[in-house]
Design an enzyme around this catalytic site. Sequence first.
Site, PDB file in Angstrom:
ATOM      1  N   CYS A 137     -10.735  15.591   2.729  1.00  0.00           N
ATOM      2  CA  CYS A 137     -11.481  15.365   1.784  1.00  0.00           C
ATOM      3  C   CYS A 137     -10.638  15.766   0.592  1.00  0.00           C
ATOM      4  CB  CYS A 137     -12.925  16.692   1.592  1.00  0.00           C
ATOM      5  SG  CYS A 137     -12.778  18.229   1.499  1.00  0.00           S
ATOM      6  N   ASN A 175     -10.530  20.432   0.669  1.00  0.00           N
ATOM      7  CA  ASN A 175     -10.599  21.052   1.701  1.00  0.00           C
ATOM      8  C   ASN A 175     -11.376  22.606   1.620  1.00  0.00           C
ATOM      9  OD1 ASN A 175      -8.197  22.237   4.192  1.00  0.00           O
ATOM     10  ND2 ASN A 175      -9.993  21.434   4.517  1.00  0.00           N
ATOM     11  N   CYS A 212     -14.926  22.396   0.857  1.00  0.00           N
ATOM     12  CA  CYS A 212     -16.479  21.947   0.821  1.00  0.00           C
ATOM     13  C   CYS A 212     -16.464  21.194   2.014  1.00  0.00           C
ATOM     14  CB  CYS A 212     -16.906  21.492  -0.407  1.00  0.00           C
ATOM     15  SG  CYS A 212     -16.639  22.937  -1.809  1.00  0.00           S
ATOM     16  N   ARG A 213     -16.394  19.975   1.763  1.00  0.00           N
ATOM     17  CA  ARG A 213     -16.713  18.868   2.577  1.00  0.00           C
ATOM     18  C   ARG A 213     -15.960  18.916   4.114  1.00  0.00           C
ATOM     19  NH1 ARG A 213     -16.527  13.992  -1.176  1.00  0.00           N
ATOM     20  NH2 ARG A 213     -14.508  15.349  -1.867  1.00  0.00           N
ATOM     21  N   SER A 214     -14.741  18.832   4.231  1.00  0.00           N
ATOM     22  CA  SER A 214     -13.979  18.532   5.359  1.00  0.00           C
ATOM     23  C   SER A 214     -14.096  19.826   6.168  1.00  0.00           C
ATOM     24  CB  SER A 214     -12.477  18.363   5.145  1.00  0.00           C
ATOM     25  OG  SER A 214     -11.886  19.167   4.309  1.00  0.00           O
ATOM     26  N   ASP A 218     -19.619  14.865  -3.021  1.00  0.00           N
ATOM     27  CA  ASP A 218     -18.728  16.070  -3.243  1.00  0.00           C
ATOM     28  C   ASP A 218     -19.783  17.194  -3.840  1.00  0.00           C
ATOM     29  OD1 ASP A 218     -17.164  18.140  -3.925  1.00  0.00           O
ATOM     30  OD2 ASP A 218     -15.793  16.874  -5.038  1.00  0.00           O
TER      31      ASP A 218
HETATM   32  P1  4NP Z   1     -14.227  19.337  -1.439  1.00  0.00           P
HETATM   33  O1  4NP Z   1     -14.911  19.793  -2.895  1.00  0.00           O
HETATM   34  O2  4NP Z   1     -13.318  18.101  -1.682  1.00  0.00           O
HETATM   35  O3  4NP Z   1     -15.240  18.733  -0.673  1.00  0.00           O
HETATM   36  O4  4NP Z   1     -13.553  20.326  -1.072  1.00  0.00           O
HETATM   37  C1  4NP Z   1     -13.940  19.846  -3.934  1.00  0.00           C
HETATM   38  C2  4NP Z   1     -13.495  21.340  -4.099  1.00  0.00           C
HETATM   39  C3  4NP Z   1     -12.685  21.749  -4.979  1.00  0.00           C
HETATM   40  C4  4NP Z   1     -12.296  20.713  -6.028  1.00  0.00           C
HETATM   41  C5  4NP Z   1     -13.076  19.322  -6.031  1.00  0.00           C
HETATM   42  C6  4NP Z   1     -13.821  18.956  -5.000  1.00  0.00           C
HETATM   43  N1  4NP Z   1     -11.697  21.014  -7.194  1.00  0.00           N
HETATM   44  O5  4NP Z   1     -11.373  20.221  -8.356  1.00  0.00           O
HETATM   45  O6  4NP Z   1     -11.242  22.298  -7.260  1.00  0.00           O
END
Ligand code: 4NP
Length: 155
Positions: A10, A13, A15-17, A125
């Site tokens: 994702c 790294n 939240c989703r992945s 997200d």
């Molecule tokens: P992820 O979510 O891609 O599912 O891990 C996010 C976590 C952090 C950020 C964006 C999305 N960020 O902008 O820091």
Amino acid sequence: MSEPSVLFVCLGNICRSPLAEAAFRAQAERVRLAAGADSAGTGDWHVGSPPDPRAQAVALRHGIDISGYRGRQVRAEDFHRFSHIFALDGTNLRDLRGIRPADGTAHLALLMDLVPGREGTNVTDPYFGDAAGFDVTWRDVTLAAAALAEKLSGR
Ligand code: 4NP
């Protein structure tokens, strides 16, 4: 055939992945599939960080402790180390196509393509939303992980 190894990717790294990795480990165990699993982000903001507390909480509610996971950034050699790489959304997929070396061997696809009726869609997200978004994430990654584990185990 050698054991499959799957990388979930994702943006951050955190939240989703990590949730996709945890769900896949659980589903692989359910169908007694021996497989490697890891997760990574296309971005580098959260390298070395544990998953978001809300992601840790939803995993724990489903009996899985992901507090030991640490963020890392995806790299070109992942296309040689893993048999399968799954993007959590279309932007991640586009970015991965940009990183993929010409001789990369990993099969690259969008995660929700594994779920009948959800082909071509993103795992939303949840980072900027509320805690309920993480339940939606968990449900989506579990649907995909179950389909993947069954597919890789030949069921
Ligand atoms: P992820 O979510 O891609 O599912 O891990 C996010 C976590 C952090 C950020 C964006 C999305 N960020 O902008 O820091």
